[in-house]
Design a protein around this motif. Structure first.
Motif, PDB file in Angstrom:
ATOM      1  N   HIS A 142      43.310 -37.658  45.106  1.00  0.00           N
ATOM      2  CA  HIS A 142      42.688 -38.170  43.882  1.00  0.00           C
ATOM      3  C   HIS A 142      42.436 -39.669  44.015  1.00  0.00           C
ATOM      4  O   HIS A 142      41.368 -40.176  43.645  1.00  0.00           O
ATOM      5  CB  HIS A 142      43.618 -37.880  42.696  1.00  0.00           C
ATOM      6  CG  HIS A 142      42.973 -38.009  41.354  1.00  0.00           C
ATOM      7  ND1 HIS A 142      42.949 -39.191  40.645  1.00  0.00           N
ATOM      8  CD2 HIS A 142      42.313 -37.090  40.581  1.00  0.00           C
ATOM      9  CE1 HIS A 142      42.316 -38.995  39.494  1.00  0.00           C
ATOM     10  NE2 HIS A 142      41.926 -37.746  39.424  1.00  0.00           N
ATOM     11  N   ARG A 176      48.345 -34.313  46.331  1.00  0.00           N
ATOM     12  CA  ARG A 176      47.296 -34.250  45.299  1.00  0.00           C
ATOM     13  C   ARG A 176      46.945 -35.648  44.813  1.00  0.00           C
ATOM     14  O   ARG A 176      45.778 -35.985  44.631  1.00  0.00           O
ATOM     15  CB  ARG A 176      47.775 -33.379  44.134  1.00  0.00           C
ATOM     16  CG  ARG A 176      46.957 -33.540  42.854  1.00  0.00           C
ATOM     17  CD  ARG A 176      46.885 -32.282  42.035  1.00  0.00           C
ATOM     18  NE  ARG A 176      46.357 -32.497  40.694  1.00  0.00           N
ATOM     19  CZ  ARG A 176      45.140 -32.922  40.402  1.00  0.00           C
ATOM     20  NH1 ARG A 176      44.291 -33.237  41.371  1.00  0.00           N
ATOM     21  NH2 ARG A 176      44.752 -33.067  39.140  1.00  0.00           N
ATOM     22  N   LEU A 197      46.197 -38.574  35.710  1.00  0.00           N
ATOM     23  CA  LEU A 197      45.087 -38.472  36.666  1.00  0.00           C
ATOM     24  C   LEU A 197      43.758 -38.213  35.967  1.00  0.00           C
ATOM     25  O   LEU A 197      42.706 -38.643  36.436  1.00  0.00           O
ATOM     26  CB  LEU A 197      45.377 -37.367  37.689  1.00  0.00           C
ATOM     27  CG  LEU A 197      46.526 -37.641  38.673  1.00  0.00           C
ATOM     28  CD1 LEU A 197      46.765 -36.435  39.569  1.00  0.00           C
ATOM     29  CD2 LEU A 197      46.236 -38.879  39.527  1.00  0.00           C
ATOM     30  N   HIS A 201      38.798 -41.755  43.918  1.00  0.00           N
ATOM     31  CA  HIS A 201      38.510 -42.692  42.834  1.00  0.00           C
ATOM     32  C   HIS A 201      38.505 -44.152  43.267  1.00  0.00           C
ATOM     33  O   HIS A 201      37.995 -45.008  42.534  1.00  0.00           O
ATOM     34  CB  HIS A 201      39.498 -42.483  41.682  1.00  0.00           C
ATOM     35  CG  HIS A 201      39.228 -41.247  40.898  1.00  0.00           C
ATOM     36  ND1 HIS A 201      39.561 -39.992  41.348  1.00  0.00           N
ATOM     37  CD2 HIS A 201      38.604 -41.059  39.696  1.00  0.00           C
ATOM     38  CE1 HIS A 201      39.175 -39.086  40.458  1.00  0.00           C
ATOM     39  NE2 HIS A 201      38.597 -39.706  39.451  1.00  0.00           N
TER      40      HIS A 201
END
Length: 301
Positions: free
Chosen positions: A285, A281, A169, A289
């Protein structure tokens, strides 16, 4: 006494223009950057663990009109040289760097790369080479990459899956940010020289995707040849094919006892690994992005 081969095992990554990169590969970067493509080269580009070997085998079959024996004459990494690869002593005899290997390869050449588009040698576009890019959903990529890090000792130790997930990540796995990679190539998808494919589409309807490739290459083949290509490049066939499954590489470099190179070949395996918290999570993320992009991934098939 440590050998040159030992030196590349479990070595920490270096940095190439800000991208995490194998230090041994970096030694050959000037030759890669100056690489002279030929107009009839076909470049296979992917982020790692996105179906590269599968796509390579399909294209080699197409280039040999579905002749299975010709496609078993040599291992896949000789039939489709890896452009930026430079690993001393990777095989029982020192393996030539990708550039050296390609210089000796007769045209038309199939060329493999994991480079993001902004680091691609300029000669590919200068010569008008065709490129096929295949992208895979990031949840499956990170799981496949984790197992690959474990078995392919060129990589640093990945730690636990939770630790490697954070590495991925943060864009600190080899070849850097998955997001930048897939989006960089996606931004060029309207160019006539680029065909942008998705791993999940290939899993759902391989015949349709192979037809798409044939149309892009301007090739016509019989239904029987397409059927042979689809059979030979199925996961079950490739997994038992020594010319495709990387089992010819010594255990000192790739330990198939830790994880086979061709592991599962499915879509949605991340569900067998992620905790609920890890999935939440990852989703957050991903949303951050991929904001503003019309690039959409199927997280399972």
């Amino acid at each position: 006494m440590a050998t040159e081969k030992d030196a590349v095992i479990r070595e920490e990554l270096g940095s190439l223009h800000g991208m995490p990169f194998h230090k041994s590969f970096m030694e050959g970067w000037p030759q890669v950057e100056a690489f002279q493509a030929r107009p009839d080269d076909l470049l296979i580009a992917t982020y790692p663990k996105s179906g590269t070997t599968w796509l390579s085998e399909i294209l080699d079959m197409i280039y040999h009109d579905g002749d299975v024996e010709k496609c078993r004459r040599d291992v896949i990494y000789n039939r489709v040289p890896f452009l930026e690869m430079k690993v001393p002593g990777m095989l029982s005899a020192p393996r030539p760097a990708g550039v050296e290997q390609l210089e000796k390869t007769p045209s038309p050449r199939l060329v493999k790369t994991h480079l993001p588009i902004h680091l691609l040698p300029t000669s590919f576009q200068d010569k008008g080479c065709k490129v096929i890019y295949m992208a895979r959903n990031p949840k499956d990529v990170v799981i496949s990459y984790y197992y690959f890090y474990q078995m392919a000792k060129l990589h640093p130790d990945p730690g636990t899956l939770a630790e490697f997930l954070e590495t991925f990540l943060a864009g600190k796995a080899a070849y850097g940010s998955w997001y930048e990679h897939v989006r960089g190539w996606w931004d060029k998808r309207q160019e006539k020289w680029l065909l942008y494919l998705f791993y999940e589409d290939m899993k759902k309807d391989p015949q349709r995707e192979v037809r798409k490739i044939l149309q892009f290459l301007g090739r016509e083949v019989s239904e029987g040849t397409v059927a042979r290509i689809l059979h030979h490049t199925s996961f079950q066939e490739m997994k038992k094919n020594p010319a495709a499954n990387y089992e010819t590489i010594p255990t000192s470099m790739m330990d198939h006892n830790l994880s086979p190179f061709l592991r599962k070949g499915i879509s949605g395996d991340w569900k067998n690994h992620f905790t609920v918290a890890q999935n939440e999570r990852f989703d957050e993320h991903y949303r951050q992005h991929m904001a503003g992009s019309d690039l959409v991934f199927q997280m399972e098939v």
